[in-house]
Design an enzyme around this catalytic site. Sequence first.
Site, PDB file in Angstrom:
ATOM      1  N   HIS A 121       0.817  -1.216   0.000  1.00 14.04           N
ATOM      2  CA  HIS A 121       0.000   0.000   0.000  1.00 14.04           C
ATOM      3  C   HIS A 121       0.853   1.270   0.000  1.00 14.04           C
ATOM      4  CE1 HIS A 121      -3.489  -2.590   1.748  1.00 14.04           C
ATOM      5  NE2 HIS A 121      -3.313  -2.774   0.480  1.00 14.04           N
ATOM      6  N   CYS A 152       3.171  21.425  -7.576  1.00 18.08           N
ATOM      7  CA  CYS A 152       4.331  21.026  -8.400  1.00 18.08           C
ATOM      8  C   CYS A 152       4.557  22.057  -9.506  1.00 18.08           C
ATOM      9  CB  CYS A 152       4.027  19.650  -9.006  1.00 18.08           C
ATOM     10  SG  CYS A 152       5.245  19.054 -10.182  1.00 18.08           S
ATOM     11  N   GLY A 191      -0.816  -9.457  12.811  1.00 16.71           N
ATOM     12  CA  GLY A 191      -1.419  -8.163  13.103  1.00 16.71           C
ATOM     13  C   GLY A 191      -2.271  -7.596  11.998  1.00 16.71           C
TER      14      GLY A 191
END
Length: 254
Positions: A121, A152, A191
Site C-alpha cells: 500500500h 508542483c 497483526g
Amino acid sequence: MDTLKLSEPIRQRVRSAARVVVFSGAGVSRESGLDTFRGAGGLWERMRPEELATPQAFRAEPERVWQWYAWRFRQVAEASPNPAHRAIARLEAVFPFYTVVTQNVDGLHRRAGSRNLLELHGALAHAFCNRCGRNRDMGEAIAESPESPPVCSCGGKFRPGVVWFGESLPEATLAGASDAATSCDLFLSVGTSGTVYPAAGLIELAYRAGACLIEVNPEPTPFSRLMDLCLTAPAGEALPALAEAMERCRWPST
Ligand code: BV8
Ligand code: ZN
C-alpha cells in the site's frame, strides 16, 4: 511470552521450509504506539476511510487529507520498530527465501532491517505529483507546506505515496507478493484483520498452495479457521518467542 513450544508437525514444517512469507498489518506496529485502523481506538473509529484515504476525498478536501497524512507522518517519525519488527527482520537469516509483505505505510519493517520487503500500500516516506508523477520526500513536502499539498512546477498537487481505496496496487509489488504467497511453504499472518483486498487474498493463495499457516493476533480473524497455529498474543511478545523457536528448529545445535 516465555519459551514457545511448537508441536512436532509444526516443527517438521519449519525444519523443511525453504520459502517463507510474513504478511503484516497495522497490529504489528501497535506496540510502536501507532494506531490500528479498525477496532477500539482505531483510526477508523474517529474518521471514515472514504473521507480521507480516497482520491475523491483528496479532490474534495485536499487540505484536510494532507493535514491528516502530515499528522500520521509525524507519529511515524516519533515511533520506532518494536520487538516484533526486529524478530521478523532477524528471521530473514534463517530461511533461504524469505519475503516480508506489508500493508503498512509506516516504513518500520525497513527501519528494523528487513530487506526483502514488499510494501503493498505504498509508503508515507515519499510524496508524488498527482499530474506528472514527480517524486519527492514527504518530510520536505510537509516542511514546505504543512497545511496544504504543495503545488508542483507542472501545476499538479503533491499527494502522499500511499495507495488509496479504489486505487490499484503497484502491479509489480502485487505480482511479487502473489508469487511469493503461491510458492511458499510457511506463511505468517501478523497483526492484520484481513479485511482489505486484494491484500487479504494472499492468505487464501498461501492456503490453497498448501503452505503451513501461522497467525499472530490477540483477536480472531476471518482466516483463523484456516490456520495451523494461532498465537493469540501481541506481536511484540509472540514474534521474538516464535523466532527463537524457529531458530531452535533450524539450528538445533546452537
Ligand atoms: C483496489 C494505505 C482495484 C492508505 C490502505 C473485494 C471485496 C471487498 C472490497 C474490495 C474488494 N476488492 C477491492 C475492494 C475495495 C477495497 C477494500 O478492500 N475495501 C474493504 C474496506 C472492504 N480495496 C481497495 O480499494 C484496494 N484497491 O481494490 O483497487 C480497483 C481499482 C479501481 C476500481 C476498483 C477496484 C486498495 C486498498 C488499499 C487501501 N489503502 N492503506 C493509508 O494507510 O492511509 S488500506 C489500510 O487499511 C492498511 O494499509 C491496511 O491494509 C488496512 C487496515 O487493515 P489492517 O492492517 O489489517 O489493520 P486493522 O486495524 O484492520 O486490524 C489490525 C489487526 O491487528 C486487528 O485484527 C487486531 O486484532 C490486531 N492487533 C491489534 N494489536 C495487535 C494486533 N496484532 C498483533 N499485535 C498487536 N499488538
Ligand atoms: Zn507535477
